[in-house]
Write a protein that holds these residues in place. Structure first.
Motif, PDB file in Angstrom:
ATOM      1  N   LEU A 191      -5.807 -19.931   2.686  1.00  0.00           N
ATOM      2  CA  LEU A 191      -6.431 -18.775   3.330  1.00  0.00           C
ATOM      3  C   LEU A 191      -6.186 -18.807   4.841  1.00  0.00           C
ATOM      4  N   LEU A 192      -6.370 -19.971   5.458  1.00  0.00           N
ATOM      5  CA  LEU A 192      -6.102 -20.097   6.895  1.00  0.00           C
ATOM      6  C   LEU A 192      -4.649 -19.772   7.212  1.00  0.00           C
ATOM      7  N   ALA A 193      -3.737 -20.275   6.403  1.00  0.00           N
ATOM      8  CA  ALA A 193      -2.309 -20.020   6.628  1.00  0.00           C
ATOM      9  C   ALA A 193      -1.982 -18.535   6.468  1.00  0.00           C
ATOM     10  N   LEU A 194      -2.538 -17.899   5.456  1.00  0.00           N
ATOM     11  CA  LEU A 194      -2.269 -16.481   5.222  1.00  0.00           C
ATOM     12  C   LEU A 194      -2.830 -15.620   6.353  1.00  0.00           C
ATOM     13  N   LEU A 195      -4.051 -15.905   6.778  1.00  0.00           N
ATOM     14  CA  LEU A 195      -4.637 -15.142   7.879  1.00  0.00           C
ATOM     15  C   LEU A 195      -3.859 -15.375   9.177  1.00  0.00           C
ATOM     16  N   SER A 196      -3.401 -16.600   9.387  1.00  0.00           N
ATOM     17  CA  SER A 196      -2.586 -16.895  10.579  1.00  0.00           C
ATOM     18  C   SER A 196      -1.289 -16.106  10.561  1.00  0.00           C
ATOM     19  N   TYR A 243       0.848  -1.186   0.000  1.00  0.00           N
ATOM     20  CA  TYR A 243       0.000   0.000   0.000  1.00  0.00           C
ATOM     21  C   TYR A 243       0.882   1.234   0.000  1.00  0.00           C
ATOM     22  N   VAL A 244       0.552   2.191  -0.865  1.00  0.00           N
ATOM     23  CA  VAL A 244       1.330   3.412  -0.999  1.00  0.00           C
ATOM     24  C   VAL A 244       0.398   4.597  -0.757  1.00  0.00           C
ATOM     25  N   PRO A 245       0.791   5.508   0.142  1.00  0.00           N
ATOM     26  CA  PRO A 245      -0.062   6.691   0.362  1.00  0.00           C
ATOM     27  C   PRO A 245      -0.310   7.401  -0.971  1.00  0.00           C
ATOM     28  N   GLY A 246      -1.506   7.899  -1.137  1.00  0.00           N
ATOM     29  CA  GLY A 246      -1.856   8.580  -2.376  1.00  0.00           C
ATOM     30  C   GLY A 246      -2.418   7.627  -3.415  1.00  0.00           C
ATOM     31  N   GLN A 247      -2.101   6.339  -3.291  1.00  0.00           N
ATOM     32  CA  GLN A 247      -2.634   5.340  -4.216  1.00  0.00           C
ATOM     33  C   GLN A 247      -3.526   4.340  -3.474  1.00  0.00           C
ATOM     34  N   TYR A 248      -3.703   4.585  -2.180  1.00  0.00           N
ATOM     35  CA  TYR A 248      -4.498   3.692  -1.339  1.00  0.00           C
ATOM     36  C   TYR A 248      -5.974   3.770  -1.707  1.00  0.00           C
ATOM     37  N   ARG A 249      -6.598   2.612  -1.935  1.00  0.00           N
ATOM     38  CA  ARG A 249      -8.026   2.535  -2.240  1.00  0.00           C
ATOM     39  C   ARG A 249      -8.673   1.622  -1.205  1.00  0.00           C
ATOM     40  N   PRO A 250      -9.629   2.134  -0.439  1.00  0.00           N
ATOM     41  CA  PRO A 250     -10.265   1.310   0.593  1.00  0.00           C
ATOM     42  C   PRO A 250     -10.842  -0.002   0.066  1.00  0.00           C
ATOM     43  N   ASP A 251     -11.384  -0.002  -1.166  1.00  0.00           N
ATOM     44  CA  ASP A 251     -11.972  -1.238  -1.692  1.00  0.00           C
ATOM     45  C   ASP A 251     -10.914  -2.304  -1.986  1.00  0.00           C
ATOM     46  N   GLN A 252      -9.631  -1.929  -1.939  1.00  0.00           N
ATOM     47  CA  GLN A 252      -8.532  -2.878  -2.117  1.00  0.00           C
ATOM     48  C   GLN A 252      -7.792  -3.137  -0.801  1.00  0.00           C
ATOM     49  N   SER A 253      -8.353  -2.645   0.288  1.00  0.00           N
ATOM     50  CA  SER A 253      -7.733  -2.797   1.597  1.00  0.00           C
ATOM     51  C   SER A 253      -8.053  -4.169   2.184  1.00  0.00           C
ATOM     52  N   VAL A 254      -7.030  -4.878   2.613  1.00  0.00           N
ATOM     53  CA  VAL A 254      -7.217  -6.177   3.250  1.00  0.00           C
ATOM     54  C   VAL A 254      -8.106  -6.018   4.484  1.00  0.00           C
ATOM     55  N   GLY A 255      -7.853  -4.982   5.271  1.00  0.00           N
ATOM     56  CA  GLY A 255      -8.647  -4.756   6.474  1.00  0.00           C
ATOM     57  C   GLY A 255     -10.115  -4.510   6.163  1.00  0.00           C
ATOM     58  N   ALA A 282      -0.033 -13.373  13.301  1.00  0.00           N
ATOM     59  CA  ALA A 282       1.311 -13.432  13.903  1.00  0.00           C
ATOM     60  C   ALA A 282       2.056 -12.112  13.696  1.00  0.00           C
ATOM     61  N   ASN A 283       1.942 -11.521  12.507  1.00  0.00           N
ATOM     62  CA  ASN A 283       2.599 -10.228  12.256  1.00  0.00           C
ATOM     63  C   ASN A 283       2.021  -9.153  13.177  1.00  0.00           C
ATOM     64  N   GLY A 284       0.706  -9.139  13.338  1.00  0.00           N
ATOM     65  CA  GLY A 284       0.077  -8.177  14.216  1.00  0.00           C
ATOM     66  C   GLY A 284       0.503  -8.376  15.657  1.00  0.00           C
ATOM     67  N   ASP A 285       0.554  -9.652  16.094  1.00  0.00           N
ATOM     68  CA  ASP A 285       1.015  -9.947  17.462  1.00  0.00           C
ATOM     69  C   ASP A 285       2.450  -9.473  17.672  1.00  0.00           C
ATOM     70  N   ALA A 286       3.285  -9.686  16.671  1.00  0.00           N
ATOM     71  CA  ALA A 286       4.700  -9.287  16.781  1.00  0.00           C
ATOM     72  C   ALA A 286       4.844  -7.768  16.903  1.00  0.00           C
ATOM     73  N   MET A 287       3.951  -7.026  16.260  1.00  0.00           N
ATOM     74  CA  MET A 287       4.030  -5.564  16.354  1.00  0.00           C
ATOM     75  C   MET A 287       3.681  -5.070  17.762  1.00  0.00           C
ATOM     76  N   ARG A 288       2.896  -5.857  18.504  1.00  0.00           N
ATOM     77  CA  ARG A 288       2.511  -5.455  19.859  1.00  0.00           C
ATOM     78  C   ARG A 288       3.529  -5.891  20.903  1.00  0.00           C
ATOM     79  N   GLU A 289       4.422  -6.795  20.549  1.00  0.00           N
ATOM     80  CA  GLU A 289       5.431  -7.257  21.510  1.00  0.00           C
ATOM     81  C   GLU A 289       6.500  -6.185  21.705  1.00  0.00           C
ATOM     82  N   PRO A 290       6.989  -6.068  22.941  1.00  0.00           N
ATOM     83  CA  PRO A 290       8.082  -5.098  23.162  1.00  0.00           C
ATOM     84  C   PRO A 290       9.324  -5.542  22.393  1.00  0.00           C
ATOM     85  N   PRO A 291      10.131  -4.567  21.910  1.00  0.00           N
ATOM     86  CA  PRO A 291      11.352  -4.934  21.163  1.00  0.00           C
ATOM     87  C   PRO A 291      12.310  -5.708  22.062  1.00  0.00           C
ATOM     88  N   ALA A 292      13.002  -6.658  21.445  1.00  0.00           N
ATOM     89  CA  ALA A 292      13.986  -7.461  22.191  1.00  0.00           C
ATOM     90  C   ALA A 292      15.149  -6.572  22.616  1.00  0.00           C
TER      91      ALA A 292
END
Length: 163
Positions: free
Chosen positions: A143-148, A12-24, A152-162
């Motif tokens: 699909l299950l693997a990709l969502l998992s 996703y690139v600012p200025g080219q972001y389209r909500p209808d193409q947003s994974v979220g 995991a990426n989201g969980d890692a962003m919430r973990e404190p840095p090592a």
């Protein structure tokens, strides 16, 4: 950096972001549809997703306190308490004080609650299978693997840095 220390790809690139193409956005639309269809089918049991979800969790023995259900379902404890009050008023759940720690209140399904909770998985299977119509088994597993991985990426962003 993501969980494996490789730079995140810039899909996703600012200025080219389209909500209808947003994974979220698309995931939210899918979840809204799943919940609406489940609610429609579970209305005959006089349950909303705010009620059948904790009922199902209690039946599967994943959680047995308001705090644990709130964390597991990512809901405000006040909202969870109100849902459980409704389930208790319907005779589906009862609260029992812990014998080990009197500050802890355990949630227990009544016999009627167990009976109603057994009706949730077939409904959910039907709703999810309808949303996956046309998918192959390999696509479903992918699909299950990709969502998992996204979880995991989201969980890692919430973990404190090592350190």
């Amino acid at each position: 950096m993501d969980q494996d220390d490789t730079p995140a790809t810039q899909f996703y690139v600012p200025g080219q972001y389209r909500p209808d193409q947003s994974v979220g956005f698309l995931m939210k639309r899918v979840m809204s549809s799943i919940l609406a269809q489940a609610d429609e089918r579970l209305a005959a049991l006089d349950l909303t997703h705010a009620q059948w979800l904790p009922l199902f969790k209690l039946a599967s023995k994943h959680c047995d306190t308001i705090a644990a259900l709130s964390r597991d379902l990512d809901l405000d404890p006040g909202a969870m308490t109100r849902s459980l009050d409704r389930l208790e008023a319907k005779g589906l759940v009862r609260r029992e004080r812990s014998t080990e720690d009197r500050r802890v209140i355990h949630l227990v399904l009544t016999e009627e609650g167990k009976k109603v909770a057994r009706k949730v998985p077939p409904v959910m299977a039907e709703v999810l299978n309808n949303h996956l119509r046309g998918f192959s088994e390999d696509e479903w597993k992918q699909l299950l693997a990709l969502l998992s991985r996204m979880v995991a990426n989201g969980d890692a962003m919430r973990e404190p840095p090592a350190a």
